[in-house]
Design a protein around this motif. Sequence first.
Motif, PDB file in Angstrom:
ATOM      1  N   THR A  47     -12.036  31.021  27.061  1.00 33.35           N
ATOM      2  CA  THR A  47     -11.547  29.646  26.958  1.00 33.35           C
ATOM      3  C   THR A  47     -11.677  28.857  28.254  1.00 33.35           C
ATOM      4  N   LYS A  48     -12.350  29.398  29.260  1.00 33.43           N
ATOM      5  CA  LYS A  48     -12.412  28.722  30.552  1.00 33.43           C
ATOM      6  C   LYS A  48     -13.520  27.682  30.656  1.00 33.43           C
ATOM      7  N   SER A  49     -14.405  27.594  29.681  1.00 35.64           N
ATOM      8  CA  SER A  49     -15.524  26.658  29.800  1.00 35.64           C
ATOM      9  C   SER A  49     -15.671  25.805  28.545  1.00 35.64           C
ATOM     10  N   PRO A  50     -14.794  24.810  28.352  1.00 36.27           N
ATOM     11  CA  PRO A  50     -14.914  23.948  27.181  1.00 36.27           C
ATOM     12  C   PRO A  50     -16.173  23.079  27.225  1.00 36.27           C
ATOM     13  N   THR A  51     -16.688  22.760  26.067  1.00 33.00           N
ATOM     14  CA  THR A  51     -17.906  21.975  25.925  1.00 33.00           C
ATOM     15  C   THR A  51     -17.652  20.803  24.990  1.00 33.00           C
ATOM     16  N   LEU A  52     -18.196  19.651  25.328  1.00 31.34           N
ATOM     17  CA  LEU A  52     -18.098  18.477  24.475  1.00 31.34           C
ATOM     18  C   LEU A  52     -19.343  18.420  23.610  1.00 31.34           C
ATOM     19  N   ILE A  53     -19.154  18.307  22.293  1.00 34.10           N
ATOM     20  CA  ILE A  53     -20.288  18.311  21.368  1.00 34.10           C
ATOM     21  C   ILE A  53     -20.040  17.278  20.278  1.00 34.10           C
ATOM     22  N   SER A  54     -21.104  16.666  19.792  1.00 36.15           N
ATOM     23  CA  SER A  54     -20.923  15.668  18.741  1.00 36.15           C
ATOM     24  C   SER A  54     -20.455  16.335  17.458  1.00 36.15           C
ATOM     25  N   ILE A  55     -19.560  15.673  16.756  1.00 33.75           N
ATOM     26  CA  ILE A  55     -19.058  16.218  15.493  1.00 33.75           C
ATOM     27  C   ILE A  55     -20.189  16.344  14.487  1.00 33.75           C
ATOM     28  N   HIS A  56     -21.154  15.424  14.554  1.00 37.87           N
ATOM     29  CA  HIS A  56     -22.314  15.492  13.656  1.00 37.87           C
ATOM     30  C   HIS A  56     -23.057  16.817  13.836  1.00 37.87           C
ATOM     31  N   THR A  57     -23.253  17.228  15.097  1.00 43.82           N
ATOM     32  CA  THR A  57     -23.931  18.499  15.379  1.00 43.82           C
ATOM     33  C   THR A  57     -23.072  19.677  14.936  1.00 43.82           C
ATOM     34  N   LEU A  58     -21.758  19.570  15.165  1.00 41.47           N
ATOM     35  CA  LEU A  58     -20.843  20.641  14.783  1.00 41.47           C
ATOM     36  C   LEU A  58     -20.890  20.890  13.270  1.00 41.47           C
ATOM     37  N   LEU A  59     -21.111  19.835  12.489  1.00 37.52           N
ATOM     38  CA  LEU A  59     -21.153  19.962  11.030  1.00 37.52           C
ATOM     39  C   LEU A  59     -22.534  20.329  10.500  1.00 37.52           C
ATOM     40  N   ASP A  60     -23.536  20.361  11.365  1.00 41.77           N
ATOM     41  CA  ASP A  60     -24.898  20.682  10.933  1.00 41.77           C
ATOM     42  C   ASP A  60     -25.024  22.186  10.726  1.00 41.77           C
ATOM     43  N   ARG A  61     -25.243  22.604   9.489  1.00 37.35           N
ATOM     44  CA  ARG A  61     -25.302  24.040   9.159  1.00 37.35           C
ATOM     45  C   ARG A  61     -26.470  24.762   9.823  1.00 37.35           C
ATOM     46  N   ASP A  62     -27.426  24.003  10.404  1.00 36.27           N
ATOM     47  CA  ASP A  62     -28.509  24.648  11.149  1.00 36.27           C
ATOM     48  C   ASP A  62     -28.027  25.116  12.518  1.00 36.27           C
ATOM     49  N   PHE A  63     -26.908  24.580  12.989  1.00 34.31           N
ATOM     50  CA  PHE A  63     -26.384  24.935  14.314  1.00 34.31           C
ATOM     51  C   PHE A  63     -25.074  25.716  14.236  1.00 34.31           C
ATOM     52  N   TYR A  64     -24.126  25.231  13.426  1.00 37.97           N
ATOM     53  CA  TYR A  64     -22.791  25.839  13.357  1.00 37.97           C
ATOM     54  C   TYR A  64     -22.368  26.069  11.921  1.00 37.97           C
ATOM     55  N   ILE A  65     -21.628  27.153  11.705  1.00 36.57           N
ATOM     56  CA  ILE A  65     -21.098  27.491  10.383  1.00 36.57           C
ATOM     57  C   ILE A  65     -19.580  27.583  10.509  1.00 36.57           C
ATOM     58  N   PRO A  66     -18.814  26.875   9.661  1.00 38.58           N
ATOM     59  CA  PRO A  66     -17.347  26.976   9.737  1.00 38.58           C
ATOM     60  C   PRO A  66     -16.871  28.406   9.483  1.00 38.58           C
ATOM     61  N   VAL A  67     -15.854  28.822  10.203  1.00 38.95           N
ATOM     62  CA  VAL A  67     -15.239  30.143  10.015  1.00 38.95           C
ATOM     63  C   VAL A  67     -14.065  29.950   9.062  1.00 38.95           C
ATOM     64  N   PRO A  68     -14.045  30.663   7.922  1.00 40.87           N
ATOM     65  CA  PRO A  68     -12.920  30.511   6.992  1.00 40.87           C
ATOM     66  C   PRO A  68     -11.610  30.989   7.623  1.00 40.87           C
ATOM     67  N   PRO A  69     -10.475  30.411   7.200  1.00 36.99           N
ATOM     68  CA  PRO A  69      -9.176  30.770   7.801  1.00 36.99           C
ATOM     69  C   PRO A  69      -8.892  32.268   7.814  1.00 36.99           C
ATOM     70  N   GLU A  70      -9.317  32.994   6.795  1.00 37.74           N
ATOM     71  CA  GLU A  70      -9.026  34.435   6.738  1.00 37.74           C
ATOM     72  C   GLU A  70      -9.874  35.237   7.724  1.00 37.74           C
ATOM     73  N   SER A  71     -10.900  34.623   8.318  1.00 37.76           N
ATOM     74  CA  SER A  71     -11.759  35.316   9.280  1.00 37.76           C
ATOM     75  C   SER A  71     -11.593  34.801  10.703  1.00 37.76           C
ATOM     76  N   ARG A  72     -10.557  33.993  10.936  1.00 35.85           N
ATOM     77  CA  ARG A  72     -10.349  33.405  12.265  1.00 35.85           C
ATOM     78  C   ARG A  72     -10.169  34.477  13.331  1.00 35.85           C
TER      79      ARG A  72
END
Length: 84
Positions: A47-72
């Motif tokens: 947690t020592k190196s936070p990064t600022l990223i566009s929400i559009h990129t965060l939602l792009d399934r080619d880059f990031y995949i949401p982690v379901p609550p049961e797999s947090r």
Amino acid sequence: MAHQPHGPVAVGDQFKLATPNGPIFEVIKIREMAPVDHALITKVRDTKSPTLISIHTLLDRDFYIPVPPESRQLPDNDGILRGL
């Protein structure tokens, strides 16, 4: 952590890189910025190196995949003393 809904992304949501063994990131803050809003994310295990990223990129399934609550993931050090 309290959720701050911002469309489909909220504070406390976790996402993993869209690679087989990619790290998991958690949204720690949402910033409304023009022309696109951004999220401040940090690796759950480092947690020592936070990064600022566009929400559009965060939602792009080619880059990031949401982690379901049961797999947090929890941080390595969650502040709870164990094994005493």
